[in-house]
Write a protein that holds these residues in place. Structure first.
Motif: not given
Length: 261
Positions: A105-112, A155-161
């Motif tokens: 999950l953290i690896l994909w978070f790095a992509v985000a 999925f990434f737990g980010i605001g997405g702005g």
């Protein structure tokens, strides 16, 4: 989990930095919350870090939304369609993330994170229609976009702005100022839904959450004067910040791959 006082102090300090960045650059800073919790504060579980940061992002966005609403910049009907349609997506995204191994999950978070930094390097036009109103045709464009962005945000737990703002502009033709203000409706709703999903699984550290929120308030207060001081060099400052986000993404990816131990 019980963290020492020093770690909670670092969470307050980190929250202040994130609040400062959000005030100065208007977005992107919240994506630093999860790596901050993992590598500075000492939260060990990536799921807890993501759930806790999502809750803090929702609260900080709510404060910002109040200020934008008082200024009359929020296009409530357009923002509402985007946010409500994305609510289901954010819940699905959070559920999928909780099923994934923390390291993956953290690896994909790095992509985000890299995507966030890259989006900040792309010039955006501020012009648009300041009088845009919701129509059936705009609703048909906003709803599917909101669903997809909500899925990514959950999925990434980010605001997405960084996805919401260009999405609103592309679908409605509104100005960037109105899109940035209106995006906060989705950030609040997506963050609340994501954090509620993690809270139901017992994956939020509430002490760290309170520390982040307290620090974020202090950072937001300091961000106003700094934003004014950087007004003439905002574009250059934004590029440096974008590169910092990309560099942090590379570090997170290396950690996730165990290259740095």
């Amino acid at each position: 989990m019980d963290l020492p006082i020093l770690s909670l102090g670092l969470a307050v300090l980190g929250g202040a930095v994130i609040g400062l960045l959000l005030s100065v650059f208007g977005g992107g800073g919240s994506v630093l919350a999860t790596p901050l919790l993992l590598y500075v504060v000492g939260v060990r579980d990536p799921h807890v870090a993501i759930g806790t940061s999502a809750a803090a992002v929702a609260v900080n966005a709510l404060v910002g939304l109040g200020a934008q609403a008082r200024a009359g910049r929020v296009k409530w009907r357009c923002a509402g369609v985007f946010a409500v349609s994305g609510l289901l997506g954010s819940l699905v995204g959070a559920h999928l993330a909780k099923q994934m191994d923390g390291g993956d999950l953290i690896l994909w978070f790095a992509v985000a994170m890299a995507a966030v930094g890259g989006s900040m390097l792309v010039p955006r036009k501020a012009v648009g229609d300041p009088f845009v109103t919701l129509t059936p045709a705009l609703t048909a464009k906003l709803a599917p976009l909101g669903l997809l962005v909500g899925l990514a945000a959950g999925f990434f737990g980010i605001g997405g702005g960084f996805l919401i703002v260009p999405g609103l502009m592309a679908a409605t033709g509104m100005t960037m100022a109105h899109a940035a203000a209106s995006s906060l409706v989705s950030v609040v709703l997506f963050g609340a839904a994501t954090s509620a999903s993690y809270a139901a699984s017992g994956q939020i550290d509430w002490a760290v959450f309170l520390a982040l929120v307290a620090g974020g308030g202090l950072g937001a207060l300091a961000g106003g004067p700094l934003a004014n001081a950087l007004a003439d060099r905002a574009a250059i400052a934004r590029r440096f910040f974008a590169l910092f986000v990309i560099a942090t993404a590379a570090y997170v990816a290396l950690r996730a791959l165990h290259i740095l131990g």
